[in-house]
Design a protein around this motif. Structure first.
Motif: not given
Length: 189
Positions: A110-116
């Motif tokens: 997962v892209a870090a920006s989509d982790e949340p």
């Protein structure tokens, strides 16, 4: 119909696989591909987020989720539904019952920006399946993340799916051999 981006050619044999449906030869079309694939990664069932998988030219995060066999169907359902529509990820779930005893029975790329967004959907999963996760240890080279789940920074295409574990194992063995950490293999008489 056939569609190509100049590198890959796809044969589209079902209605609705591309839009606009009245496109002519040479027109630009958007191709709709299924979000789920069996054995795209060997021994894994793969589900992509609604926005596709992580961009592999950029860094991405790996989350290792020890989902139970009994809850695996609900896990895939949550992430292939509305919770995953606006996210960019690849979810790789074991597709054999014996593999659900592993700490990485499910792996997210997962892209870090989509982790949340993934963590928010994990919250929904844990509420719906309170016994759906069974912590089984931490894979080597990872750090605890949300829910204490193993997390790692990925390095590229080779780390997709189970590639991270294979790469880290090769590095450890190579480093050990280079450093002389392993005993000699010479036989004694």
């Amino acid at each position: 119909a056939f569609a190509t981006d100049g590198r890959v050619a796809l044969y589209l044999d079902e209605p609705g696989q591309y839009v606009p449906h009245d496109a002519k030869v040479g027109d630009v079309v958007a191709v709709k591909l299924p979000r789920a694939r069996e054995n795209l990664i060997p021994h894994r069932f793969t589900v992509y987020g609604g926005q596709g998988g992580p961009v592999l030219g950029k860094s991405f995060v790996k989350l290792f989720v020890p989902v139970t066999f009994e809850a695996a169907g609900g896990f895939v359902e949550i992430f292939s539904g509305r919770a995953g529509d606006q996210l960019r990820f690849g979810l790789h779930v074991a597709n054999h019952q014996a593999d659900f005893g592993r700490a990485d029975s499910a792996v997210f790329d997962v892209a870090a920006s989509d982790e949340p967004g993934i963590v928010k959907a994990l919250d929904a999963f844990v509420r719906a399946y309170p016994k759906g996760l069974s912590l089984r240890g931490i894979p080597w080279g990872t750090q605890p993340g949300a829910y204490g789940l193993p997390r790692a920074e990925a390095m590229g295409r080779a780390d997709v799916g189970d590639g991270y574990g294979w790469r880290r194992s090769r590095e450890a063995v190579s480093g050990g051999l280079d450093a002389g950490a392993f005993p000699s293999s010479r036989a004694r008489t």
